[in-house]
Design an enzyme around this catalytic site. Structure first.
Site: not given
Length: 170
Positions: A20, A22-23, A27, A42, A135
């Site tokens: 994955a 993200g911003g 990961v 991560k 979150d």
């Protein structure tokens, strides 16, 4: 080797694939070479986010989450900074995210209720430990291969030693 993986990390972890992005980070599925253990690795992915406060928040995520032992919160194995890049190694779950599940199917009422119950149990333990996740979203709800729910990504969490403050209005 992926060029975004610091060389020192690449010696400790054999990266298998990107899981994955993200911003702030990425990961990877990896193997912790020394122990032969599958992990999710991560990393903060961009030097644009390497401000001291962002790095400290990332490392605080690792330390704070590692302090909680609960069946519905992802386990942190290790963390560090290699070649200036902060990283966290946590348990690899292999069952995907709630986001992926929702794209594939509409869970039955019974399954949805079981998922929500496990999320609530994880949040209850986090709150008891003085942590407000802040979150919760389908991408941060992970499944083990057996279907157990685990909360992940405490990067935006509010850490407080007095849990009662977190439940107060306002």
């Amino acid at each position: 080797m992926d060029s975004s993986i610091p060389e020192a990390c690449a010696r400790q972890f054999r990266v298998q694939r990107l899981l994955a992005e993200g911003g702030f980070g990425a990961v990877y599925e990896a193997v912790q070479v020394e122990l032969g253990r599958r992990v999710a690795l991560k990393l903060l992915k961009s030097t644009a986010f390497m401000q001291p406060n962002v790095v400290e928040r990332f490392l605080r995520e690792a330390r704070g989450t590692a302090a909680i032992e609960h069946p519905h919160i992802v386990r942190i194995f290790d963390h560090g900074v290699e070649d200036g890049v902060p990283w966290i190694a946590y348990e690899y779950l292999g069952g995907g995210t709630l986001s992926a599940l929702m794209r594939r199917e509409t869970p039955t009422w019974e399954r949805a209720t079981a998922i929500v119950r496990q999320i609530c149990l994880g949040l209850e333990e986090a709150h008891r430990s003085g942590i407000l996740h802040r979150d919760i979203k389908p991408a941060n709800v992970l499944f083990s291969e057996s279907g157990q729910v685990k909360l992940a990504d405490f990067g935006l969490a509010r850490w407080n030693t007095e849990a009662t403050i977190l439940t107060a209005t306002g």
